[in-house]
Design an enzyme around this catalytic site. Structure first.
Site, PDB file in Angstrom:
ATOM      1  N   ASP A  74      -9.333  -6.196   2.429  1.00 48.58           N
ATOM      2  CA  ASP A  74      -8.015  -6.725   2.047  1.00 48.58           C
ATOM      3  C   ASP A  74      -7.821  -8.167   2.514  1.00 48.58           C
ATOM      4  O   ASP A  74      -6.829  -8.801   2.141  1.00 48.58           O
ATOM      5  CB  ASP A  74      -6.901  -5.860   2.643  1.00 48.58           C
ATOM      6  CG  ASP A  74      -6.761  -4.523   1.947  1.00 48.58           C
ATOM      7  OD1 ASP A  74      -6.997  -4.478   0.722  1.00 48.58           O
ATOM      8  OD2 ASP A  74      -6.440  -3.532   2.615  1.00 48.58           O
ATOM      9  N   ASP A 110       0.848  -1.183   0.000  1.00 49.04           N
ATOM     10  CA  ASP A 110       0.000   0.000   0.000  1.00 49.04           C
ATOM     11  C   ASP A 110       0.891   1.242   0.000  1.00 49.04           C
ATOM     12  O   ASP A 110       2.095   1.166   0.279  1.00 49.04           O
ATOM     13  CB  ASP A 110      -0.872   0.038   1.261  1.00 49.04           C
ATOM     14  CG  ASP A 110      -1.950  -1.033   1.237  1.00 49.04           C
ATOM     15  OD1 ASP A 110      -2.404  -1.371   0.136  1.00 49.04           O
ATOM     16  OD2 ASP A 110      -2.323  -1.519   2.313  1.00 49.04           O
ATOM     17  N   ASP A 155      -4.719  -3.240   5.078  1.00 48.23           N
ATOM     18  CA  ASP A 155      -5.185  -2.698   6.353  1.00 48.23           C
ATOM     19  C   ASP A 155      -6.690  -2.758   6.514  1.00 48.23           C
ATOM     20  O   ASP A 155      -7.201  -2.694   7.619  1.00 48.23           O
ATOM     21  CB  ASP A 155      -4.706  -1.251   6.540  1.00 48.23           C
ATOM     22  CG  ASP A 155      -5.074  -0.366   5.357  1.00 48.23           C
ATOM     23  OD1 ASP A 155      -5.959  -0.755   4.576  1.00 48.23           O
ATOM     24  OD2 ASP A 155      -4.476   0.716   5.215  1.00 48.23           O
TER      25      ASP A 155
END
Length: 1072
Positions: free
Chosen positions: A794, A460, A790
């Site tokens: 996901d 990310d 997070d």
């Protein structure tokens, strides 16, 4: 030899298991392959789950789920009627009455557990229960009352399996069958010795064996107990969950274990419900009860259906709940007690080394039988030619036969490398403890091991590559962009917009937010929520301060929380500025919100049509912000006639926010380290593509020939198109060794002529896109993939990846539960540390295996050859047990706990199909073994004359010298094993105090055995000359090791499945 090699490879295939989610068949297959050739099953399989017990636990879990499913979903009116007729009375305990409570713990627990709406009505609903347990739904409980509430209603803790004590580990270590046989031999030896030689001479041999066994067992138990303490500390860290509660009128964070009955808990997407309770209020609140009931259908909670069960997960929305039952009074408590008995899956390296240990054990058993046969044959032949022949036996003859048997058993002790699979556990425990100190919590043992093989990291952006400390840097409003991070910027904003515009802006900022502005006990204003929304709310507070315009309060009628699929958040409020109509406020991804707008508000507060020209100007402002690496969000509103629906279009654009999230210090260097290590880094983010590209270039992820793509485009690609854009950078002609010497090689380049490109950035992605990318990387290209996440959505990608990395700060509990490693500081550099320690674990185990196999080969051959030619073994039982301790427990402590070095991140990752025992290791094992066998062979047959030993004790003195030389050969070879390819084996030796301590303790105890324990260990005092000679002979191993490393080894065939395109690092003198 080829036949034996093929058979061995075929046998070892039974010891192959995947790192994640291995099937029960694969787990049972390798257990069966190990067979009965195990010295101590209790210890060797201590870290391996009992599959039969796990099956029983799973059955028990399903029974609990079925009971809950029936209670939650199959409650018919007739069953409710019968239950009401049989409803048990719950008398109020005296302690509860004295503390001012008027409802018992059992009654409260029953209401929620049974979804008993009738009892809830009798108790006057949530408000009535709150009064009975003395809690204000607005202010929560008083912090001073938590102890009393825990005493009356119980603590939020679950019954767990009691920790194993040191005595349990001592008992496990003593269950070694070979040691028990030796103890029996020692007992018989004492009895026969006392009968033939009398007291005390007759008991020395047997007592020496017993004392050595006791030493082995104590050291083994102490090492295992130390490991268990490390795992226990890690387990405590894994279970740490913080929840938001209201206490003393303030919102604050507390541990899930400190929650008590009466607490007001705030829940949002991804949270785990910490205990049983009742819904107070909230918006679009949906929970997933599959962890309890097994039902995948989400459950919508409201005031009409208020029952919340501990252990369930929040799937959407937000709410407040009143805790009514905690700990073992919840069904989740009973389920947790069951689940804690299942055990964790074994790691692939543990299984692989069990296979190696089994093969070596079989070879050792054959040598033990041969040695015993040769010794007995020579003894019987000699006995047959002696006076009296085979019919005349004495106590000494019985002792000789007993000694032969004990030597054979001791050879099995040395030959079966029980410590191989256990060394993996030791190394993993050490690595996990160190990683915890470096802010990485390893949830699954295999992840630490697998991370060393990672060839790709999908990361990310927000909070991982950036600091996650956000601030609104720029604002586009009323047709112009302004910098608002300074006082001058706010003054300019104040002068350019009217009070009406400011009121609309503040209403949007403060009401369309999942975060909350709260005042703490000190009277200071703080913001509880995500960094993005915190930045916007801080901006709103600054606007209030500079413009003197205060936000208006408005009741929220409906909330549609933000999620990563919609990329927007919407809220319906009863606005005082909407002429009595409900107002929908929309906030989210700039392009998404802009597409849903048809008008725009200017600086005076007037609404204008959003023409194509104006829309292009807004889009240009968004792109300009993004190119400056700013995150962009749009805010819009629409007045509607009904507050029940949220329209899809027709909104009025208020403003565009440009939010600054600086790059973390050290990220660029960490990305370079990844490239030097052969790890490709890909950024997968939900941000605007220009923002993503700017950040990716800044941190070195996006190169000139890299591809940046948006999620919607990626989803339309066919499998063949994905094969063209996904592949990692090919570097077949790139010699990675250059990265040791040249800075310019830190960034790996595309040098292959096939023209492959590399997908390096995916923007505006959905969680499904991340899952698809991970699946294709693993399936199409055989990559070992680590992925960060997070959010709740996901979870599939984290579960699919070889290593799932959840963020400890920004991550939801759902994401953490599906991850293998939790990055506690959300820092990309911490991920690199995990990879470094993963490689360290693999290499350390290779060092230990190389060392142990060398000792095995030499000990077996020396005893067998000596027995064949001289009729006796030069190493006694006590001496062999000491050698076994050196190469097993002490060797593992020394070599399996060495810290990583930077050189480990300047070589390609280990491929999926790479052989664990490489040709380099075989070169070192064979070379050292040949040297030691030649030296010890010369000493056995020519030692007396070479060392000029004479007298009655010359034989014992020679055997002591052989024993001493053998041990010092192992001590110096242990130093040699620190580096398998580099000549300089002393580099960083003092950075590992454990290695230095073990090597020093081994040498010191060797002196004690030889000089002070001669009676028990069958050793003789050695002169200074003999001591110096034995140490010098041992130290020659260092020179032999250096010479061996000059011999180049073709390691190209070490990998049976290398697809990463990297050349193996050369060996030989250039590897210094």
């Amino acid at each position: 030899m080829a036949y034996l090699r093929n058979k061995s490879m075929e046998f070892l295939k039974r010891f192959e298991v995947p790192a994640k989610n291995p099937s029960e068949d694969a787990q049972r297959r390798w257990r069966e392959a190990v067979g009965t050739l195990v010295k101590n099953r209790r210890r060797r399989f201590r870290m391996v789950p009992d599959l039969d017990k796990r099956s029983q636990v799973e059955t028990q879990r399903r029974n609990i789920q079925e009971k809950l499913r029936v209670a939650l979903y199959v409650q018919k009116a007739a069953l409710q009627f019968i239950d009401a007729a049989r409803r048990a009375e719950h008398p109020l305990p005296e302690l509860a009455r004295q503390c001012g409570f008027s409802v018992s713990a059992e009654e409260l627990a029953t209401v929620v557990r049974n979804h008993d709406t009738k009892s809830l009505r009798q108790l006057r609903g949530v408000d009535g229960i709150a009064r009975k347990i003395n809690v204000s739904l607005a202010d929560g409980i008083k912090s001073d009352d938590t102890g009393i509430r825990a005493e009356v209603y119980g603590a939020n803790q679950y019954t767990e399996k009691p920790p194993r004590t040191f005595w349990m580990f001592l008992w496990d270590a003593s269950q070694d069958m070979t040691l028990l046989l030796l103890a029996l031999c020692a007992l018989v030896s004492v009895v026969i010795g006392l009968a033939t030689e009398g007291w005390p001479n007759g008991m020395y041999d047997g007592l020496g064996i017993v004392l050595t066994i006791f030493l082995v067992v104590m050291i083994t138990a102490a090492s295992d107990y130390k490991q268990s303490l490390q795992f226990r500390d890690l387990d405590k860290e894994k279970k740490k969950i913080d929840m938001h509660v209201t206490r003393d009128g303030y919102r604050q964070k507390v541990s899930i274990y400190d929650i008590v009955v009466g607490d007001i808990v705030h829940l949002s997407i991804g949270d785990q419900v910490p205990a049983d309770g009742l819904y107070i209020d909230g918006y679009s609140f949906v929970v997933d009860e599959s962890s309890l009931s097994g039902e995948s259908e989400p459950v919508h909670l409201s005031n009409a259906k208020p029952f919340l069960l501990g252990g369930t997960k929040v799937q959407d929305g937000s709410a407040r709940m009143l805790v009514t039952a905690v700990g073992m009074r919840t069904e989740w408590g009973n389920l947790m007690e069951t689940l804690s008995q299942g055990g964790e899956d074994e790691t692939p390296l543990q299984v692989k080394l069990n296979g190696v240990a089994t093969i070596i054990g079989k070879i050792g058993l054959a040598f033990a039988v041969l040695t015993f046969t040769v010794l007995m044959t020579r003894f019987l032949v000699g006995k047959a030619h002696a006076p009296g022949g085979l019919l005349r036996w004495s106590g000494e003859d019985a002792l000789s036969v007993l000694n032969f048997f004990a030597v054979a058993v001791t050879i099995i002790v040395v030959a079966v490398p029980e410590g191989l699979p256990l060394a993996v556990t030791l190394s993993l425990a050490f690595a996990m403890k160190k990683l915890m100190q470096e802010r990485a919590l390893v949830r699954h043992l295999s992840a630490c091991e697998t991370m060393g093989s990672a060839s790709c990291i999908c990361t990310d952006k927000t909070g991982t590559l950036t600091t996650n400390h956000m601030v609104v840097e720029k604002l586009w409003a009323s047709g112009a962009a302004q910098t608002v991070s300074t006082a001058k910027g706010f003054d300019e904003l104040k002068s350019s917009v009217s009070e009406n515009f400011t009121k609309v802006l503040l209403e949007g900022v403060f009401h369309c937010s999942g975060s909350e502005v709260v005042t703490n006990k000190d009277g200071k204003t703080t913001i509880m929520g995500t960094p993005t929304e915190t930045a916007i709310l801080e901006f709103g507070l600054e606007v209030e301060k500079y413009t003197k315009v205060e936000r208006c309060s408005a009741k929220k009628l409906k909330v549609e929380p933000f999620n990563s699929v919609k990329k927007t958040m919407a809220v319906v409020v009863a606005s005082p500025h909407a002429a009595g109509h409900p107002r929908v406020i929309l906030k989210g991804a700039s392009e998404v919100v802009l597409r849903r707008c048809s008008s725009i508000i200017d600086g005076t507060g007037s609404v204008e049509k959003l023409t194509d020209a104006k829309a292009k100007r807004v889009a240009s402002a968004i792109d300009a912000f993004a190119c400056e690496a700013l995150r962009t969000l749009c805010l819009a509103y629409q007045d509607v006639t009904s507050g029940s629906d949220i329209p899809n279009d027709g909104y009025t654009l208020i403003a565009v926010f440009g939010i600054k999230d600086p790059l973390r210090p050290g990220v660029r260097e960490a990305v370079k380290t990844c490239h030097a290590a052969g790890i490709n880094v890909r950024m997968v983010t939900g941000d605007n593509i220009n923002t993503a590209k700017a950040i990716a270039r800044e941190c070195g992820i996006l190169t000139d020939d890299g591809i940046a793509i948006e999620g919607p485009d990626f989803r339309t690609k066919s499998p063949n198109e994905m094969k063209e854009i996904i592949p990692r950078i090919q570097a077949r002609s790139c010699i990675l060794l250059a990265s040791f010497f040249s800075e310019e090689f830190f960034c790996i380049r595309k040098t292959d002529t096939t023209g492959f490109l590399c997908l390096q950035v995916m923007a505006r992605s959905l969680p499904l896109d991340k899952h698809t990318l991970v699946t294709n990387l693993r399936g199409m290209f055989g990559e070992v993939v680590a992925v960060t996440g997070d959010g709740t959505n996901d979870a599939p990608a984290l579960h699919e990846a070889d290593i799932g990395l959840a963020m400890g700060i920004a991550g939801t509990e759902v994401a953490k539960e599906n991850a293998d490693v939790i990055i506690m500081d959300d820092n990309f550099s911490t991920i690199i540390n995990v990879a470094k320690w993963g490689r360290s674990v693999y290499i350390n185990i290779q060092k230990f295996v190389q060392f142990q196999l060398t000792v095995n080969v030499v000990a077996l051959m020396v005893n067998f050859v000596s027995a064949s030619f001289t009729g006796s073994a030069p190493l006694t039982i006590v001496q062999l047990l000491w050698v076994n301790l050196i190469m097993d427990t002490l060797g593992a402590l020394a070599l399996a706990t060495e810290p990583p070095n930077d050189a480990m991140m300047q070589r390609p990752p280990v491929g999926r199909g790479d052989n664990f025992i490489t040709k380099v290791m075989w070169r070192n094992i064979i070379g050292q073994s040949i040297y030691q066998l030649i030296v010890l062979g010369i000493l056995i047959f020519k030692g007396k004359s070479l060392l000029q030993l004479n007298g009655d004790r010359s034989d014992t003195q020679l055997n002591t010298f052989i024993f001493n030389t053998f041990v010092f050969c192992q001590v110096f070879n242990e130093v040699n094993s620190r580096e398998m390819e580099k000549i300089n084996v002393f580099s960083g030796i003092f950075s590992s105090w454990i290695f230095s301590a073990v090597a020093g303790a081994t040498a010191a105890f060797q002196v004690i055995i030889v000089e002070l324990l001669g009676t028990f260990a069958s050793t003789e005092h050695l002169s200074g000359r003999l001591w110096l000679t034995s140490v010098l002979i041992g130290s020659v191993s260092l020179m032999i090791g250096a010479i061996l490393k000059l011999i180049p080894v073709d390691s190209s065939s070490d990998s049976s499945d290398r697809r990463d395109g990297y050349q193996p690092i050369p060996t030989g003198p250039d590897a210094v």
